[in-house]
Design a protein around this motif. Sequence first.
Motif, short mmCIF file in Angstrom:
data_model
loop_
_atom_site.label_atom_id
_atom_site.label_comp_id
_atom_site.label_asym_id
_atom_site.label_seq_id
_atom_site.Cartn_x
_atom_site.Cartn_y
_atom_site.Cartn_z
N THR A 160 4.70 2.41 10.97
CA THR A 160 3.42 1.75 11.07
C THR A 160 2.26 2.08 9.99
OG1 THR A 160 2.74 3.23 12.67
CG2 THR A 160 4.21 1.55 13.55
N ARG A 161 2.89 2.35 8.70
CA ARG A 161 1.64 2.48 7.62
C ARG A 161 0.87 1.25 7.57
NH1 ARG A 161 2.60 7.13 9.57
NH2 ARG A 161 3.58 8.77 8.27
N ILE A 162 -0.44 1.37 6.95
CA ILE A 162 -0.98 0.30 6.58
C ILE A 162 -1.13 0.44 4.96
CG2 ILE A 162 -3.52 -0.77 6.63
CD1 ILE A 162 -3.79 0.88 9.28
N ASN A 163 -0.89 -0.91 4.22
CA ASN A 163 -0.76 -0.69 2.92
C ASN A 163 -1.89 -1.64 2.19
OD1 ASN A 163 1.69 0.83 1.68
ND2 ASN A 163 2.33 -0.50 3.79
N VAL A 164 -2.78 -1.20 1.44
CA VAL A 164 -3.74 -2.27 0.78
C VAL A 164 -3.78 -1.58 -0.85
CG1 VAL A 164 -5.52 -2.10 2.62
CG2 VAL A 164 -5.49 -0.33 1.19
N SER A 165 -4.26 -2.56 -1.66
CA SER A 165 -4.02 -2.57 -2.88
C SER A 165 -5.27 -3.08 -3.70
CB SER A 165 -2.58 -3.08 -3.40
OG SER A 165 -2.75 -4.54 -3.10
N THR A 166 -5.97 -3.97 -3.09
CA THR A 166 -7.14 -4.67 -3.76
C THR A 166 -8.37 -4.21 -3.25
OG1 THR A 166 -7.21 -6.53 -2.49
CG2 THR A 166 -5.59 -6.61 -4.32
N HIS A 167 -9.59 -4.25 -3.82
CA HIS A 167 -10.97 -3.83 -3.36
C HIS A 167 -11.04 -4.83 -2.05
CE1 HIS A 167 -15.04 -2.58 -3.35
NE2 HIS A 167 -15.48 -3.85 -3.40
N LYS A 168 -10.66 -6.22 -2.12
CA LYS A 168 -10.94 -7.04 -0.86
C LYS A 168 -10.31 -6.51 0.30
CE LYS A 168 -10.52 -11.97 0.38
NZ LYS A 168 -10.14 -13.22 0.04
N GLN A 169 -9.05 -6.09 0.09
CA GLN A 169 -7.98 -5.58 0.96
C GLN A 169 -8.79 -4.24 1.69
OE1 GLN A 169 -4.36 -5.06 -0.75
NE2 GLN A 169 -3.80 -7.45 -0.13
N VAL A 170 -9.33 -3.32 0.87
CA VAL A 170 -10.23 -2.28 1.47
C VAL A 170 -11.18 -2.62 2.16
CG1 VAL A 170 -10.90 -0.01 0.91
CG2 VAL A 170 -8.90 -0.59 -0.44
N ASN A 171 -11.95 -3.48 1.79
CA ASN A 171 -13.24 -3.81 2.67
C ASN A 171 -12.90 -4.18 3.86
OD1 ASN A 171 -14.93 -2.71 0.57
ND2 ASN A 171 -15.05 -4.65 -0.52
N GLU A 172 -11.83 -5.52 3.76
CA GLU A 172 -11.57 -6.13 5.13
C GLU A 172 -10.64 -4.98 5.89
OE1 GLU A 172 -9.09 -9.06 3.65
OE2 GLU A 172 -10.67 -10.48 3.09
N LEU A 173 -9.96 -4.16 5.68
CA LEU A 173 -9.41 -3.23 6.43
C LEU A 173 -10.43 -2.26 7.25
CD1 LEU A 173 -7.18 -1.82 7.59
CD2 LEU A 173 -6.89 -0.17 5.48
N VAL A 174 -11.37 -1.58 6.42
CA VAL A 174 -12.39 -0.73 7.00
C VAL A 174 -13.32 -1.53 7.90
CG1 VAL A 174 -14.40 0.49 6.38
CG2 VAL A 174 -12.66 0.52 4.93
N GLU A 175 -13.79 -2.90 7.70
CA GLU A 175 -14.40 -3.56 8.68
C GLU A 175 -13.70 -3.79 10.02
OE1 GLU A 175 -15.81 -7.12 6.86
OE2 GLU A 175 -17.15 -6.05 5.33
N SER A 176 -12.23 -4.11 9.73
CA SER A 176 -11.37 -4.52 10.87
C SER A 176 -11.37 -3.21 11.89
CB SER A 176 -10.07 -5.05 10.46
OG SER A 176 -9.24 -5.35 11.30
N LEU A 177 -10.86 -2.23 11.14
CA LEU A 177 -10.78 -1.12 11.88
C LEU A 177 -12.20 -0.58 12.72
CD1 LEU A 177 -8.43 1.06 9.47
CD2 LEU A 177 -7.81 -0.22 11.51
N VAL A 178 -13.05 -0.54 11.99
CA VAL A 178 -14.26 -0.26 12.69
C VAL A 178 -14.91 -1.21 13.67
CG1 VAL A 178 -16.74 0.07 12.52
CG2 VAL A 178 -15.23 0.85 10.67
#
Length: 230
Positions: A192-210
């Motif tokens: 169940t790892r989370i994979n990100v590779s782009t700046h947009k994915q990182v921002n969306e992931l952080v906002e989603s988890l928060v």
Amino acid sequence: MEDKVMRLSLLKKWLFGSVLFLLLASLITYIWVEYQMTQRAGGHTQVIERGQFSPTNGPILIENVNLLSVNGLTMIPAQSILLDKGEIAQINPPQERVDSLLNNPLIVDGSNKYLIPGLVDSHVHLERSPNDLLLYLANGITYIRDMGGVSEYIAWRKQIREDLIGPDIFIASEKVNSLSGIEALFNSWTRTRINVSTHKQVNELVESLVDEGFDAIKISSFINEETYHQ
């Protein structure tokens, strides 16, 4: 000519059968592995009805208990502790204080027992069974920090804060990787790892988890330098 056509037809049937067999075997293997992973994590365990362990309402008086000293070095014998509204109201309260309570306190005999603050387990990995939450309380652990949480744990914490008993939970997200291809798919499925590779994915992931309620984001050693600095 007819023999050649027949052999070609048999070859096609053999290839079709082989592909069908491999697909079926892969599906069965996937279902079996998924079942075993869920079983190992307690996902098939019968869930205990936690409502039967609802917290006691009203004041509680624990009498004649051995109480851990403030410096944590000794046990002080024959102490009485008054609990009211979920907090320690007084140690060795006078009888008039007990008598003044609107509700008669529940009296707990603490003879030959020991009272200490709730314990903290600062690195746990909850699995799929909420029964584990009761085990923590049964062993005196009132606060845990899960270092690889999923959305289900946030729902458990919400239930605990509303009406069910259980430890308070600090929840970090699953590890964030920057893998790709089959390796990323395998890690997401089995771990169940989370994979990100782009700046947009990182921002969306952080906002989603928060927004979802996670207390921290766990970074994996498999994250590349570029993604880490994003």
